[in-house]
Design a protein around this motif. Structure first.
Motif, PDB file in Angstrom:
ATOM      1  N   GLU A  96      55.520 -51.552  11.711  1.00 28.95           N
ATOM      2  CA  GLU A  96      55.132 -51.576  10.298  1.00 28.95           C
ATOM      3  C   GLU A  96      55.310 -50.204   9.648  1.00 28.95           C
ATOM      4  N   ILE A  97      54.963 -49.148  10.382  1.00 32.67           N
ATOM      5  CA  ILE A  97      55.166 -47.795   9.852  1.00 32.67           C
ATOM      6  C   ILE A  97      56.660 -47.523   9.711  1.00 32.67           C
ATOM      7  N   TYR A  98      57.413 -47.919  10.707  1.00 33.47           N
ATOM      8  CA  TYR A  98      58.874 -47.744  10.693  1.00 33.47           C
ATOM      9  C   TYR A  98      59.478 -48.414   9.457  1.00 33.47           C
ATOM     10  N   ARG A  99      59.085 -49.663   9.204  1.00 31.33           N
ATOM     11  CA  ARG A  99      59.614 -50.389   8.040  1.00 31.33           C
ATOM     12  C   ARG A  99      59.180 -49.731   6.732  1.00 31.33           C
ATOM     13  N   ALA A 100      57.925 -49.263   6.705  1.00 31.08           N
ATOM     14  CA  ALA A 100      57.412 -48.614   5.492  1.00 31.08           C
ATOM     15  C   ALA A 100      58.214 -47.354   5.185  1.00 31.08           C
ATOM     16  N   TYR A 101      58.529 -46.561   6.217  1.00 23.66           N
ATOM     17  CA  TYR A 101      59.319 -45.338   6.015  1.00 23.66           C
ATOM     18  C   TYR A 101      60.704 -45.674   5.460  1.00 23.66           C
ATOM     19  N   LYS A 102      61.330 -46.704   5.986  1.00 25.12           N
ATOM     20  CA  LYS A 102      62.660 -47.087   5.517  1.00 25.12           C
ATOM     21  C   LYS A 102      62.611 -47.569   4.066  1.00 25.12           C
ATOM     22  N   GLU A 103      61.560 -48.307   3.741  1.00 19.91           N
ATOM     23  CA  GLU A 103      61.413 -48.800   2.367  1.00 19.91           C
ATOM     24  C   GLU A 103      61.173 -47.652   1.391  1.00 19.91           C
ATOM     25  N   ILE A 104      60.322 -46.705   1.773  1.00 23.07           N
ATOM     26  CA  ILE A 104      60.018 -45.558   0.906  1.00 23.07           C
ATOM     27  C   ILE A 104      61.275 -44.720   0.691  1.00 23.07           C
ATOM     28  N   LEU A 105      62.056 -44.522   1.727  1.00 22.06           N
ATOM     29  CA  LEU A 105      63.293 -43.748   1.606  1.00 22.06           C
ATOM     30  C   LEU A 105      64.254 -44.415   0.628  1.00 22.06           C
ATOM     31  N   LEU A 122      64.077 -37.970   9.860  1.00 26.32           N
ATOM     32  CA  LEU A 122      63.714 -37.626  11.231  1.00 26.32           C
ATOM     33  C   LEU A 122      62.724 -38.629  11.814  1.00 26.32           C
ATOM     34  N   ASN A 123      61.797 -39.092  10.992  1.00 26.53           N
ATOM     35  CA  ASN A 123      60.824 -40.073  11.470  1.00 26.53           C
ATOM     36  C   ASN A 123      61.486 -41.402  11.810  1.00 26.53           C
ATOM     37  N   ILE A 124      62.404 -41.822  10.959  1.00 25.38           N
ATOM     38  CA  ILE A 124      63.108 -43.078  11.220  1.00 25.38           C
ATOM     39  C   ILE A 124      63.895 -42.976  12.531  1.00 25.38           C
ATOM     40  N   LEU A 125      64.580 -41.824  12.727  1.00 21.66           N
ATOM     41  CA  LEU A 125      65.291 -41.599  13.982  1.00 21.66           C
ATOM     42  C   LEU A 125      64.318 -41.593  15.158  1.00 21.66           C
ATOM     43  N   HIS A 126      63.177 -40.924  14.988  1.00 23.61           N
ATOM     44  CA  HIS A 126      62.177 -40.849  16.051  1.00 23.61           C
ATOM     45  C   HIS A 126      61.641 -42.237  16.405  1.00 23.61           C
ATOM     46  N   PHE A 127      61.408 -43.044  15.390  1.00 25.15           N
ATOM     47  CA  PHE A 127      60.923 -44.411  15.639  1.00 25.15           C
ATOM     48  C   PHE A 127      61.956 -45.204  16.430  1.00 25.15           C
ATOM     49  N   GLU A 128      63.207 -45.052  16.063  1.00 29.96           N
ATOM     50  CA  GLU A 128      64.257 -45.794  16.758  1.00 29.96           C
ATOM     51  C   GLU A 128      64.410 -45.306  18.194  1.00 29.96           C
ATOM     52  N   LEU A 129      64.243 -43.980  18.398  1.00 27.87           N
ATOM     53  CA  LEU A 129      64.328 -43.437  19.755  1.00 27.87           C
ATOM     54  C   LEU A 129      63.070 -43.732  20.567  1.00 27.87           C
ATOM     55  N   SER A 130      62.021 -44.188  19.893  1.00 25.69           N
ATOM     56  CA  SER A 130      60.792 -44.575  20.586  1.00 25.69           C
ATOM     57  C   SER A 130      60.710 -46.074  20.829  1.00 25.69           C
ATOM     58  N   GLY A 131      61.689 -46.800  20.295  1.00 27.28           N
ATOM     59  CA  GLY A 131      61.749 -48.239  20.530  1.00 27.28           C
ATOM     60  C   GLY A 131      60.917 -49.075  19.579  1.00 27.28           C
ATOM     61  N   ALA A 132      60.658 -48.563  18.379  1.00 27.89           N
ATOM     62  CA  ALA A 132      59.829 -49.310  17.423  1.00 27.89           C
ATOM     63  C   ALA A 132      60.440 -50.666  17.078  1.00 27.89           C
TER      64      ALA A 132
END
Length: 649
Positions: A96-105, A122-132
């Protein structure tokens, strides 16, 4: 403007207090996710501040466990790691945080500034590298892996510290210390049953002293063997860490951990890194062979690994008349610190003012930093070796420069830790020139964090900087420790007050690149071993086989079979350099290139240095270092500068 946090730590209540903060953060996340309209201000900023609050609480424990280690700190630190890792892993996998960041961007693309966009990218990349974005089963497994990795890394580090502290070699024969520096003899000497004895340990000041100047070959071998066979139990930890990293990489869609590591670095791909390292090896090897021939000529027997430092020092004295004992009186610790401050003032216009604050050790000190009379940051220095302190030298950021959503400016603070020869009531701490270089290096890291003017926590100071660029500011600064103009600011005899004579400075500068190709090969060996080790799954004897195969190309003296260097390679198994040790050389290209530009302008009157302050130091991690460098220099970095700096071309 806010004041700095007071350094404090309550070990007794730490775990309870930690859990309360995490509960508060989790509650805050739940409330933020319920917002109908999420924006950068209403959603991202509060999340950043949650993480900063947790970081500020945890940093004192991490720091104390490294500089004043005790059974209690070890236990509390070990108990807290699973709690922290579990929390951070769940957060980094929150879809949900991952999606929210993408929407805000996407929604605020036209109104966000470059700092805010960088945070989101960077957060979106971090989420993807964390398997969100993965399924629940995969996320659960990643969470288990992260917790186990943190525990294993801590165990690796603690094993190494325990092994280092457990060993000592004692001799009562004065001939065994003949040739050591007077200050090192004094540090080693003690009385027992009316007999004068000398104790040598695996603590860096003691170990280096004997390996460099100790005349007894058998003692050198004893110390060397003890050092390179420390913590054999770490071999099992390495196997498990490598297996977990490989599994994690596969879950995240990468072929190996090296690929996963590069996803957030400057280097484009694994081939680029290996080609870069191999090119440096090829350029360095012939000169390194010639260097070794000169050293070998001083020994009647074929050189062994435990001989090289001793005979190299002998050759250094012969070629350059460099006697460390002659130089150390000019590098008294407090004078070096004051001179380092003066150098930074002359280069960047920053000043340091001592702060009266009770800290974790009576020899640790705090200083406020000003730029053009404006308070900018605070730095804590803890520079002397002691048994409760982890070996090595490092900078660790504490507070980070930022602006709250209400516009309040928060200032940065950081720790600089070294392991210099301890002072006493009867003896001052006299440094080797290498120690001066180390202090400059760590101060380069510190001012990179402390002089940031970025408003967003996650890309301020050293935060958000690519790992293979993070050594750029430290390596840049350390190069000035050889410049005559800089040395004359502080290199004065602690008794006579005489400034280090020009002739001695000239010898030091001439000797700067002594054995530089050999040292280059050694670092490249570490880098290539680390990177290849993480490029496919190794375990057991195959790890030693890999290291041995690399050493055929890099080690001009074959190490003894008992050398298990990997069991003490804390940078990659207990630090953040896994598949990233190459970063030292990658960043050194940037630092060498910039250094020559500043020197060519006269150092203290350099416009390039001023631009470096404005672009890189104040800019923190808000832009890619690649972009900063091109803005600063107007071109791509020149790799030949690194070879030039080391006297190889």
């Amino acid at each position: 403007m806010s004041k700095f946090l007071k350094f404090s730590l309550n070990l007794e209540s730490f775990i309870d207090d930690l859990q309360k903060i995490i509960e508060q953060n989790n509650k805050s996340v739940d409330e933020l996710l319920k917002l109908d309209k999420k924006s950068y201000s209403s959603f991202v900023k509060p999340l950043q501040e949650n993480e900063e609050r947790l970081e500020l609480f945890f940093s004192p424990l991490s720091h104390i466990n490294a500089v004043n280690n005790s059974d209690e700190s070890q236990k509390v630190y070990a108990d807290s790691l699973p709690i922290i890792t579990d929390y951070s892993t769940k957060l980094s996998q929150n879809i949900e945080i991952y999606r929210a960041y993408k929407e805000i961007l996407e929604d605020e693309a036209k109104t966000l500034n470059f700092e805010q966009k960088r945070v989101l990218d960077l957060n979106i990349l971090h989420f993807e590298l964390s398997g969100a974005h993965l399924d629940k089963k995969s996320k659960t497994r990643l969470q288990e892996i992260n917790i186990k990795k943190s525990q294993l890394s801590n165990d690796f580090s603690q094993n190494l510290l325990d092994a280092t502290n457990a060993y000592e070699y004692v001799t009562s024969d004065a001939k065994d210390v003949d040739g050591l520096l007077k200050s090192d003899i004094e540090s080693a000497k003690f009385e027992e049953d009316g007999v004068t004895k000398y104790r040598f340990t695996l603590q860096m000041p003691s170990y280096i002293a004997y390996m460099t100047y100790g005349p007894n070959c058998k003692i050198r071998e004893e110390l060397y063997k003890a050092y390179v066979t420390r913590s054999p139990e770490n071999a099992a930890i390495i196997d498990e860490l490598l297996s977990l990293k490989d599994e994690m990489s596969k879950i995240l869609g990468f072929s190996n951990y090296a690929e996963l590591s590069l996803a957030s670095k400057m280097a484009k791909d694994t081939k680029s890194v290996i080609d870069f390292l191999q090119t440096l090896i090829d350029n360095s090897k012939e000169q390194a062979k010639e260097e070794l021939k000169e050293v070998q000529a001083l020994s009647k027997e074929p050189l062994e690994s435990f001989d090289t430092a001793y005979y190299s020092e002998m050759l250094k004295k012969k070629k350059y008349e460099i006697d460390e004992e002659e130089y150390r009186p000019y590098f008294e610790q407090s004078r070096v610190v004051d001179g380092t401050f003066e150098f930074l003032n002359r280069l960047f216009g920053i000043s340091f003012v001592r702060v009266d604050e009770k800290l974790w050790d009576e020899k640790a000190n705090a200083y406020d930093i000003y730029l053009k009379d404006e308070l900018k940051a605070r730095i804590y220095l803890d520079l002397e070796a002691r048994k409760s302190k982890r070996g090595g030298a490092w900078m660790h950021n504490f507070e980070t420069h930022s602006k709250t959503k209400d516009g309040e400016v928060k200032l940065a603070s950081a720790f600089v830790v070294c392991n210099f020869t301890p002072s006493s009531k009867t003896q001052k701490s006299l440094l080797r020139h290498d120690d001066v270089v180390t202090l400059f290096h760590e101060m380069g890291h510190a001012i990179h964090h402390l002089l940031s003017e970025v408003g967003e926590i996650e890309v301020s100071g050293v935060n958000g900087v690519e790992w293979d660029a993070v050594e750029f500011p430290s390596q840049f600064l350390e190069n000035f420790a050889y410049e005559p103009k800089v040395l004359k600011l502080f290199a004065s005899h602690h008794e006579t007050k005489e400034i280090l004579p020009d002739e001695m400075i000239e010898r030091l500068v001439r000797a700067k690149n002594f054995m530089s190709a050999s040292q280059m090969l050694r670092q490249l060996e570490f880098s290539l071993f680390d990177f290849k080790l993480h490029s496919k799954l190794y375990s057991g004897e195959s790890i030693q086989d890999l290291l041995d195969s690399i050493r055929k190309d890099t080690a001009l003296i074959k190490p003894p079979a008992y050398n298990k260097f990997q069991n003490g390679f804390s940078h990659i198994f207990a630090g953040g350099y896994a598949a990233g040790y190459y970063s030292y050389k990658w960043a050194e290209v940037l630092s060498a290139d910039l250094f020559f530009s500043v020197v060519d302008e006269g150092i203290f009157d350099s416009n390039v240095a001023k631009a470096y302050l404005d672009i890189v130091l104040k800019g923190g991690g808000a832009k890619s270092m690649d972009e900063y460098f091109k803005t600063l220099m107007g071109r791509e970095p020149d790799a030949q500068s690194l070879l030039r700096l080391n006297g190889i071309i």
